[in-house]
Write a protein that holds these residues in place. Structure first.
Motif, PDB file in Angstrom:
ATOM      1  N   LYS A 141       0.832  -1.206   0.000  1.00 49.49           N
ATOM      2  CA  LYS A 141       0.000   0.000   0.000  1.00 49.49           C
ATOM      3  C   LYS A 141       0.866   1.256   0.000  1.00 49.49           C
ATOM      4  O   LYS A 141       0.591   2.220  -0.714  1.00 49.49           O
ATOM      5  N   GLN A 142       1.943   1.259   0.787  1.00 48.74           N
ATOM      6  CA  GLN A 142       2.848   2.403   0.817  1.00 48.74           C
ATOM      7  C   GLN A 142       3.551   2.562  -0.531  1.00 48.74           C
ATOM      8  O   GLN A 142       3.693   3.671  -1.038  1.00 48.74           O
ATOM      9  N   TYR A 143       3.978   1.462  -1.115  1.00 48.88           N
ATOM     10  CA  TYR A 143       4.679   1.536  -2.388  1.00 48.88           C
ATOM     11  C   TYR A 143       3.761   2.019  -3.502  1.00 48.88           C
ATOM     12  O   TYR A 143       4.182   2.746  -4.398  1.00 48.88           O
ATOM     13  N   ASN A 144       2.501   1.640  -3.461  1.00 47.56           N
ATOM     14  CA  ASN A 144       1.553   2.069  -4.486  1.00 47.56           C
ATOM     15  C   ASN A 144       1.225   3.551  -4.419  1.00 47.56           C
ATOM     16  O   ASN A 144       0.650   4.109  -5.351  1.00 47.56           O
ATOM     17  N   ASN A 145       1.599   4.216  -3.331  1.00 45.87           N
ATOM     18  CA  ASN A 145       1.374   5.656  -3.200  1.00 45.87           C
ATOM     19  C   ASN A 145       2.461   6.487  -3.881  1.00 45.87           C
ATOM     20  O   ASN A 145       2.430   7.704  -3.821  1.00 45.87           O
ATOM     21  N   ILE A 146       3.418   5.833  -4.523  1.00 44.08           N
ATOM     22  CA  ILE A 146       4.463   6.572  -5.240  1.00 44.08           C
ATOM     23  C   ILE A 146       3.819   7.318  -6.403  1.00 44.08           C
ATOM     24  O   ILE A 146       3.032   6.760  -7.163  1.00 44.08           O
ATOM     25  N   TYR A 147       4.155   8.574  -6.526  1.00 39.53           N
ATOM     26  CA  TYR A 147       3.604   9.420  -7.583  1.00 39.53           C
ATOM     27  C   TYR A 147       4.713   9.733  -8.573  1.00 39.53           C
ATOM     28  O   TYR A 147       5.747  10.298  -8.208  1.00 39.53           O
ATOM     29  N   LEU A 148       4.541   9.349  -9.819  1.00 39.02           N
ATOM     30  CA  LEU A 148       5.514   9.638 -10.860  1.00 39.02           C
ATOM     31  C   LEU A 148       5.234  11.014 -11.450  1.00 39.02           C
ATOM     32  O   LEU A 148       4.157  11.250 -11.989  1.00 39.02           O
ATOM     33  N   VAL A 149       6.188  11.903 -11.349  1.00 42.14           N
ATOM     34  CA  VAL A 149       6.020  13.253 -11.874  1.00 42.14           C
ATOM     35  C   VAL A 149       6.256  13.263 -13.379  1.00 42.14           C
ATOM     36  O   VAL A 149       5.473  13.824 -14.129  1.00 42.14           O
ATOM     37  N   THR A 150       7.342  12.644 -13.816  1.00 44.23           N
ATOM     38  CA  THR A 150       7.629  12.543 -15.242  1.00 44.23           C
ATOM     39  C   THR A 150       7.934  11.101 -15.578  1.00 44.23           C
ATOM     40  O   THR A 150       8.338  10.319 -14.730  1.00 44.23           O
ATOM     41  N   GLY A 151       7.767  10.745 -16.816  1.00 45.29           N
ATOM     42  CA  GLY A 151       8.048   9.382 -17.256  1.00 45.29           C
ATOM     43  C   GLY A 151       6.944   8.430 -16.858  1.00 45.29           C
ATOM     44  O   GLY A 151       5.846   8.826 -16.482  1.00 45.29           O
ATOM     45  N   GLU A 152       7.227   7.159 -16.976  1.00 45.88           N
ATOM     46  CA  GLU A 152       6.257   6.141 -16.594  1.00 45.88           C
ATOM     47  C   GLU A 152       6.993   4.973 -15.965  1.00 45.88           C
ATOM     48  O   GLU A 152       8.210   4.855 -16.074  1.00 45.88           O
ATOM     49  N   ALA A 153       6.251   4.101 -15.322  1.00 48.02           N
ATOM     50  CA  ALA A 153       6.848   2.945 -14.654  1.00 48.02           C
ATOM     51  C   ALA A 153       7.487   2.011 -15.677  1.00 48.02           C
ATOM     52  O   ALA A 153       7.003   1.879 -16.800  1.00 48.02           O
ATOM     53  N   ASP A 154       8.578   1.376 -15.290  1.00 47.91           N
ATOM     54  CA  ASP A 154       9.239   0.406 -16.156  1.00 47.91           C
ATOM     55  C   ASP A 154       8.334  -0.789 -16.388  1.00 47.91           C
ATOM     56  O   ASP A 154       7.391  -1.035 -15.637  1.00 47.91           O
ATOM     57  N   TYR A 155       8.655  -1.555 -17.409  1.00 49.23           N
ATOM     58  CA  TYR A 155       7.881  -2.757 -17.717  1.00 49.23           C
ATOM     59  C   TYR A 155       7.866  -3.714 -16.529  1.00 49.23           C
ATOM     60  O   TYR A 155       6.827  -4.255 -16.173  1.00 49.23           O
ATOM     61  N   GLN A 156       9.033  -3.907 -15.893  1.00 49.71           N
ATOM     62  CA  GLN A 156       9.110  -4.818 -14.756  1.00 49.71           C
ATOM     63  C   GLN A 156       8.233  -4.345 -13.606  1.00 49.71           C
ATOM     64  O   GLN A 156       7.561  -5.138 -12.959  1.00 49.71           O
ATOM     65  N   GLU A 157       8.222  -3.045 -13.345  1.00 51.84           N
ATOM     66  CA  GLU A 157       7.382  -2.511 -12.269  1.00 51.84           C
ATOM     67  C   GLU A 157       5.904  -2.677 -12.590  1.00 51.84           C
ATOM     68  O   GLU A 157       5.103  -2.949 -11.713  1.00 51.84           O
ATOM     69  N   LYS A 158       5.540  -2.522 -13.864  1.00 48.98           N
ATOM     70  CA  LYS A 158       4.140  -2.701 -14.242  1.00 48.98           C
ATOM     71  C   LYS A 158       3.703  -4.142 -14.018  1.00 48.98           C
ATOM     72  O   LYS A 158       2.646  -4.395 -13.461  1.00 48.98           O
ATOM     73  N   VAL A 159       4.519  -5.096 -14.442  1.00 49.68           N
ATOM     74  CA  VAL A 159       4.175  -6.508 -14.308  1.00 49.68           C
ATOM     75  C   VAL A 159       4.125  -6.912 -12.846  1.00 49.68           C
ATOM     76  O   VAL A 159       3.178  -7.549 -12.392  1.00 49.68           O
ATOM     77  N   VAL A 160       5.132  -6.520 -12.078  1.00 48.31           N
ATOM     78  CA  VAL A 160       5.172  -6.880 -10.664  1.00 48.31           C
ATOM     79  C   VAL A 160       4.078  -6.155  -9.897  1.00 48.31           C
ATOM     80  O   VAL A 160       3.483  -6.711  -8.981  1.00 48.31           O
TER      81      VAL A 160
END
Length: 101
Positions: free
Chosen positions: A74-93
């Motif tokens: 839950k804490q990790y999902n609160n990360i806010y990306l200002v620029t760019g997007e999550a890596d493929y590995q982060e999306k899958v995991v």
């Protein structure tokens, strides 16, 4: 639960090889590089994270700092990306946190 490892190497002579050894260990142990000096791994629970704490202590260099941070999903999902997007590995995991890497 996620375990973050944050490295702060120094410029002292001989530390480059120690940090290279630690980085290679992290890579072999299934950590994902999420920033130049930050690595992340999914662990099942607090007890498993304490096991990884001890393993990293064996490879930790004598100079500089190595910080370990334990985060819940839950804490990790609160990360806010200002620029760019999550890596493929982060999306899958992120979709399925029970994937074994």
């Amino acid at each position: 639960m996620r375990l973050l490892v944050i490295l702060s190497p120094t410029d002292r002579w001989g530390t480059k090889t120690e940090y290279t050894r630690l980085r290679k260990f992290l890579h072999k142990d299934g950590y994902l590089r999420i920033a130049p000096e930050a690595y992340m791994r999914i662990v099942q629970n607090r007890k498993a994270s304490e096991k990884h704490y001890r393993r990293i202590e064996e490879y930790a260099p004598k100079t500089g700092t190595v910080r370990l941070l334990r985060l819940t999903e839950k804490q990790y999902n609160n990360i806010y990306l200002v620029t760019g997007e999550a890596d493929y590995q982060e999306k899958v995991v992120g979709i399925n946190s029970h994937i074994m890497l």
